[in-house]
Structure formats: structure tokens, C-alpha cells
Design a protein around this motif. Structure first.
Motif, PDB file in Angstrom:
ATOM      1  N   TRP A  17      18.467  -3.971  30.972  1.00  0.00           N
ATOM      2  CA  TRP A  17      19.311  -2.767  30.990  1.00  0.00           C
ATOM      3  C   TRP A  17      19.692  -2.344  29.573  1.00  0.00           C
ATOM      4  O   TRP A  17      19.661  -1.163  29.238  1.00  0.00           O
ATOM      5  N   GLN A  18      20.034  -3.316  28.720  1.00  0.00           N
ATOM      6  CA  GLN A  18      20.390  -3.003  27.345  1.00  0.00           C
ATOM      7  C   GLN A  18      19.209  -2.404  26.579  1.00  0.00           C
ATOM      8  O   GLN A  18      19.400  -1.565  25.695  1.00  0.00           O
ATOM      9  N   LYS A  19      18.014  -2.824  26.942  1.00  0.00           N
ATOM     10  CA  LYS A  19      16.799  -2.286  26.291  1.00  0.00           C
ATOM     11  C   LYS A  19      16.332  -1.000  26.954  1.00  0.00           C
ATOM     12  O   LYS A  19      15.310  -0.435  26.566  1.00  0.00           O
ATOM     13  N   GLN A  20      17.094  -0.557  27.972  1.00  0.00           N
ATOM     14  CA  GLN A  20      16.790   0.662  28.731  1.00  0.00           C
ATOM     15  C   GLN A  20      15.476   0.542  29.501  1.00  0.00           C
ATOM     16  O   GLN A  20      14.794   1.539  29.764  1.00  0.00           O
ATOM     17  N   ASN A  21      15.109  -0.694  29.869  1.00  0.00           N
ATOM     18  CA  ASN A  21      13.933  -0.915  30.708  1.00  0.00           C
ATOM     19  C   ASN A  21      14.277  -0.853  32.186  1.00  0.00           C
ATOM     20  O   ASN A  21      13.376  -0.854  33.036  1.00  0.00           O
ATOM     21  N   SER A  22      15.575  -0.840  32.507  1.00  0.00           N
ATOM     22  CA  SER A  22      16.032  -0.691  33.891  1.00  0.00           C
ATOM     23  C   SER A  22      17.386  -0.004  33.865  1.00  0.00           C
ATOM     24  O   SER A  22      18.028   0.089  32.811  1.00  0.00           O
ATOM     25  N   ASP A  23      17.824   0.483  35.024  1.00  0.00           N
ATOM     26  CA  ASP A  23      19.080   1.225  35.053  1.00  0.00           C
ATOM     27  C   ASP A  23      20.231   0.349  35.543  1.00  0.00           C
ATOM     28  O   ASP A  23      20.055  -0.819  35.907  1.00  0.00           O
ATOM     29  N   PHE A  24      21.417   0.937  35.568  1.00  0.00           N
ATOM     30  CA  PHE A  24      22.627   0.194  35.913  1.00  0.00           C
ATOM     31  C   PHE A  24      22.647  -0.220  37.379  1.00  0.00           C
ATOM     32  O   PHE A  24      23.231  -1.258  37.725  1.00  0.00           O
ATOM     33  N   MET A  25      21.988   0.560  38.240  1.00  0.00           N
ATOM     34  CA  MET A  25      21.923   0.190  39.655  1.00  0.00           C
ATOM     35  C   MET A  25      21.175  -1.119  39.845  1.00  0.00           C
ATOM     36  O   MET A  25      21.568  -1.966  40.654  1.00  0.00           O
TER      37      MET A  25
END
Length: 347
Positions: A73-81
Motif C-alpha cells: 500500500w505504501q508503494k501504491q501497489n495496492s489500495d487501502f481496501m
């Protein structure tokens, strides 16, 4: 106070017929509103206000599901959901593994306060409230029980990125159910306990008292300095921030602001440059208290030698001027309740 809410997810854990936790997932993140900001502000204050916290860091030997999805998530490879739902699934697994029959609403919140980013995980219970309409019809509503928050952990994302080697970027509420609750949250996040805030507090207490003697503070100076130290540490703890040694040094000795800092360095005292602290332990700076054998007593340190006299040889305490409510109880008991009531009614 300004809490900047970035993202909030809420899922629900209920107990099935076998007293096992079963997760129910919300389809989308909670839309940020003024009410959501107020909720997160209350969560932030409630969490900071919990006196007994542990501090930890991620450990590669433990389950890394939450750590992995957090880093993605921090690397923006996945979202908060994905992060919140994975955390909910892991929480469900850990509750079952630890045989803890817990239910409630899991809130996963990313927010900013001052210069730090936080990721808060808290499992909250609920309670029903009842009201009456204008037509005197009964209406019920369900409220999150923030005041009784016991299962919660928070990651200081800013510190995790800048100073992970210090091993205190994760904090968690120890809770009232003993060590098992602490173990459960450590396993849930895949981390291991490190920095001990209570131990830090004891070191600070001892070091401050040593400095008072070395700097030849008189009684009044000691009393004033103890109060200032307590107030400073309490303020930092309520804000969820570490105590800073240079700031603490300035608070302890206004005339020689770096005096305590130099003393710690010269004596090689185990006081870190920045550290979490447990305010409950620091109350010993300003109060005496104890209980046992059916007796419970507590008073401000400044009263010793004035209203409170202690004789070490006979181990007795003399108190001059009891609190009004205690005095009333004692007078009623000594005179007999009926006689005391008759006396008051005749006035």
C-alpha cells in the motif's frame, strides 16, 4: 486540535454459534465528512489517553501478512481496501488461534496529526441507546463504545519510514485481560515488543532525583521541578509523542537548561535522546500512594512535612485537616448516625 483523515475502513466481526469470530466486510471506504473527522479525533484522543501501552516493531519470524500488504500500500501497489480487508482477515484468524471470543467493529484509519502519519487499528464494541420521540415512541440507536477501547494498535508511519531501527513505531494498548491480549495484537500485526515505556519511566524517575541531589536543589526547587517534569511528560503522552531529552532537561532546570542532559552524559545514565513514557509511573514524582491490609491512602508530595507527618521509627502517619467528605463520614460514625441526624435536623 486538527486531525486530518485520509482514509477510513470499517468491517464487522461477529460471533457465530460456536463462539468464533466471523468477518463481514463493508463494500467501500467510509466517505470523509465532518462527522468522520470528529470520530477519528475522538479515537485519537481516546488512544492517547490510555496509560498502559506497549511498543513494538515488525519481526520477520512472525506472520507477515499485514506487513506485506502495508508495504504494498505504501508503494501504491495496492489500495487501502486491500490493506483493511487483509487486516480484518488476519484478525479473524488470530482471534480463532488465541481462542478469544471477541466481536465488534474493526476500524482501520489512516490519518495525520501535526507532522506524523498514523495507521490505527481498533476493535470497538457497541452499546444501544434509547430515546423518546415527540409522540413518546421509543427509538433505539447503536453507538460505538469509544470510551471502552481496549483492543487497539497504532503504527507511526512517519517514524516507520524514518527511524525503523529504534523499534518503537508500533504501539498497542496492553488492556486489562493480561498478557494474552498483548500477545494477540503482536501476532496480529506480525511484530515483537521492544521499547518498554514503564522501564523508561523508572529510569527517568531515578535520574531526575539523582540530578536534584547533584545540583543541590532545595526542597521548594525540587517540588516545583517535579511538577514541571510531570506536566511536560503528561502533555507529551496525551499528544501521543515521545519525551525529548533536551526539552526535559530545560524543564527540570530553568537556570541551567542543559544541566540534566550533561549530567546524564557524564554519569552514562541509560536515558535515550527520545523515548515513550508511561505517565502513570511518573505520578510518583508528585504523589505518594499505596494500599494494603484494608487501607488505601494517597496525597501530594508537597504535603509531606506540612499537613502530613511521617514517623519512620514507629511507621505512623499524622494527617492534619482531613478531606471534608472523609471528615463527615468519620463524624457520623463516631457520634452514631442517628444522633448525628437528630443534631442536624434540630438546626
Amino acid at each position: 486540535m486538527s486531525v486530518d483523515v485520509q482514509q477510513l475502513a470499517i468491517n464487522y466481526l461477529e460471533l457465530d454459534e460456536h463462539a468464533r469470530s466471523k468477518a463481514h466486510y463493508r463494500a467501500a471506504l467510509v466517505t470523509p465528512t465532518a462527522a468522520v473527522a470528529h470520530l477519528v479525533e475522538q479515537l485519537h484522543l481516546a488512544y492517547n489517553g490510555k496509560p498502559a501501552k506497549g511498543y513494538a516493531a515488525f519481526n520477520a519470524k512472525k506472520d507477515q501478512q499485514v506487513v506485506t500488504v502495508l508495504q504494498d500500500w505504501q508503494k501504491q501497489n495496492s489500495d487501502f481496501m486491500v490493506l483493511s480487508n487483509t487486516a480484518t482477515a488476519v484478525l479473524e484468524q488470530q482471534l480463532t488461534a488465541h481462542q478469544l471470543p471477541e466481536s465488534g467493529y474493526l476500524l482501520v484509519c489512516h490519518y495525520r496529526y501535526l507532522t506524523s502519519d498514523y495507521l490505527l487499528f481498533c476493535l470497538l464494541g457497541s452499546k444501544d441507546h434509547f430515546s423518546l420521540t415527540e409522540e413518546l415512541e421509543l427509538a433505539a440507536s447503536r453507538h460505538l463504545d469509544i470510551a471502552r477501547m481496549q483492543l487497539a494498535a497504532r503504527i507511526d508511519l512517519t517514524e516507520y519510514q524514518s527511524s525503523p531501527e529504534q523499534g518503537k513505531y508500533i504501539s498497542f494498548i496492553r488492556g486489562r485481560a493480561g498478557r494474552k491480549v498483548a500477545d494477540f495484537f503482536l501476532d496480529f500485526l506480525g511484530c515483537e515488543e521492544g521499547t518498554d515505556a514503564k522501564a523508561n519511566s523508572k529510569v527517568v524517575l531515578a535520574s531526575v532525583e539523582e540530578y536534584f541531589s547533584a545540583a543541590e536543589f532545595d526542597g521548594v526547587e525540587k517540588s516545583d521541578a517535579r511538577k514541571q517534569v510531570y506536566n511536560y511528560c503528561e502533555e507529551r503522552a496525551k499528544a501521543g509523542q515521545d519525551v525529548v531529552l533536551t526539552e526535559l532537561s530545560a524543564v527540570i532546570d530553568e537556570q541551567e537548561q542543559q544541566g540534566f542532559l550533561r549530567y546524564c552524559q557524564e554519569q552514562q545514565l541509560a536515558v535515550a535522546e527520545q523515548f515513550p513514557i508511561e505517565v502513570k509511573e511518573l505520578k510518583k514524582l508528585i504523589k505518594f500512594s499505596g494500599q494494603g491490609g484494608g487501607l488505601s491512602i494517597g496525597f501530594d508530595q508537597k504535603l509531606l512535612g506540612d499537613r502530613v507527618q511521617y514517623d519512620a521509627h514507629s511507621d505512623t502517619i499524622l494527617i492534619k485537616g482531613t478531606p471534608p467528605n472523609l471528615r463527615d463520614q468519620l463524624q457520623r460514625f463516631m457520634q452514631g448516625y442517628s444522633a448525628f441526624d437528630r443534631e442536624n435536623s434540630s438546626e
